[in-house]
Motif scaffolding. Structure first.
Motif, PDB file in Angstrom:
ATOM      1  N   MET A 129       0.830  -1.201   0.000  1.00 24.35           N
ATOM      2  CA  MET A 129       0.000   0.000   0.000  1.00 24.35           C
ATOM      3  C   MET A 129       0.869   1.258   0.000  1.00 24.35           C
ATOM      4  N   CYS A 130       0.459   2.258  -0.756  1.00 23.70           N
ATOM      5  CA  CYS A 130       1.261   3.478  -0.962  1.00 23.70           C
ATOM      6  C   CYS A 130       2.599   3.086  -1.574  1.00 23.70           C
ATOM      7  N   THR A 210       3.478  -1.327   4.083  1.00 26.81           N
ATOM      8  CA  THR A 210       3.148   0.059   3.777  1.00 26.81           C
ATOM      9  C   THR A 210       4.164   1.052   4.329  1.00 26.81           C
ATOM     10  N   PRO A 212       3.541   4.696   4.267  1.00 25.23           N
ATOM     11  CA  PRO A 212       2.623   5.780   3.905  1.00 25.23           C
ATOM     12  C   PRO A 212       3.232   7.147   4.173  1.00 25.23           C
TER      13      PRO A 212
END
Length: 313
Positions: A129-130, A210, A212
């Motif tokens: 994610m990201c 992740t 982020p």
């Protein structure tokens, strides 16, 4: 102009760079195609006019603060050569720790599944994610394949997710270069999804990786004054994911406050999430995970500062 003469000239031109010698070395290697050893052994070699023009332009860009990686379009991460542009963050050495932890956890999960009759042959699912440049997820898959000799058909399935279409284009370019998307089996293992966190992702995962945005807004403002040109979207952790506006917290945790409960909903039972955050808010981020009923363990970076945490459902 010889290689030696150019080095002396370049030192004067980018004298304010904190990594002057390394900058010059990388630029010479990139624009001449010579290795570090070859540059040393051929210090009197004459540069062509095209090479001089390219190097002059590169030095001018470096004077503005633009990072070398954006000038060359390349950055090494975990021993692999990644394409980068100002659409993505430049991969940092500290993030390699996240890759190490991910590979360790994934291997444990694969071995556990293979040790039981019911789990034998089940393929793990992972979300990066990201993802940005894709450096985390791609490095994980390459390590599993090259260092642990996991057969292609047994590699985990991985979704590379990012809110930025330009970032996903870079991630796909890196996957094509490093994973070989012309291979039907490899291509079936990866998917690229443009999404605001998990908004467009209906699946559950065994592992979520992740890195982020987690830097407080005021710190981002200060960082970007040096001309580094890294995308604010990938740095600023104080943007409200629903409205796109700045939050009032200035702690770098606004996106993480949204991400953690969403990640919990998208993890399989006993699933793991590995998250990189900053030394200034790693403990607070881990506390947010605990409030969402995760068990957490903090980890430190190469300078022994808190860098992130591993969370288990």
């Amino acid at each position: 102009m010889t290689l030696f003469e150019f080095k002396s000239y370049a030192k004067e031109k980018i004298s304010s760079s904190p990594s002057q010698a390394l900058d010059i070395q990388v630029l010479l290697e990139h624009f001449t195609g010579l290795s570090k050893t070859q540059l040393l052994m051929n210090r009197n070699q004459i540069l062509t006019q095209d090479q001089i023009n390219q190097l002059e332009e590169a030095l001018s860009k470096r004077q503005t603060g633009l990072p070398i990686a954006y000038i060359t379009g390349h950055k090494e991460f975990y021993g692999y050569d990644f394409f980068v542009s100002p659409a993505v963050l430049i991969p940092k050495p500290d993030t390699e720790i996240l890759v190490e932890k991910a590979v360790e956890i994934i291997m444990e999960k694969m071995e556990a599944r293979n040790s039981t009759t019911s789990g034998n042959g089940q393929i793990l699912s992972i979300c990066d994610m990201c993802t940005g440049s894709g450096c985390i997820g791609i490095s994980v898959l390459k390590q599993l394949k090259e260092e642990y000799n996991i057969p292609k058909d047994m590699l985990p399935k991985m979704i590379f997710a990012d809110i930025s279409r330009q970032a996903l284009d870079i991630a796909k370019k890196n996957a094509d270069s490093l994973l070989d998307l012309n291979d039907d089996i490899i291509r079936s293992k990866v998917q690229f999804v443009q999404t605001n966190l998990f908004e467009a992702i209906p699946y559950k995962f065994d592992v979520i990786l992740t890195n982020p945005p987690y830097i407080p807004k005021k710190m981002v403002d200060e960082l970007l004054t040096d001309g580094r040109s890294e995308p604010r979207l990938a740095l600023d952790g104080d943007i409200n994911t629903k409205t796109g506006s700045e939050s009032s917290t200035d702690d770098g945790l606004e996106i993480i406050r949204e991400l953690i409960p969403q990640a919990k909903e998208h993890l399989s039972p006993l699933g793991h999430m590995i998250m990189e955050t900053g030394e200034y808010n790693a403990e607070q981020a881990a506390e947010l995970a605990k409030k969402n009923n995760f068990s957490t363990e903090l980890y430190r970076d190469l300078e022994n500062q808190l860098r992130g945490f591993v969370a288990v459902q």
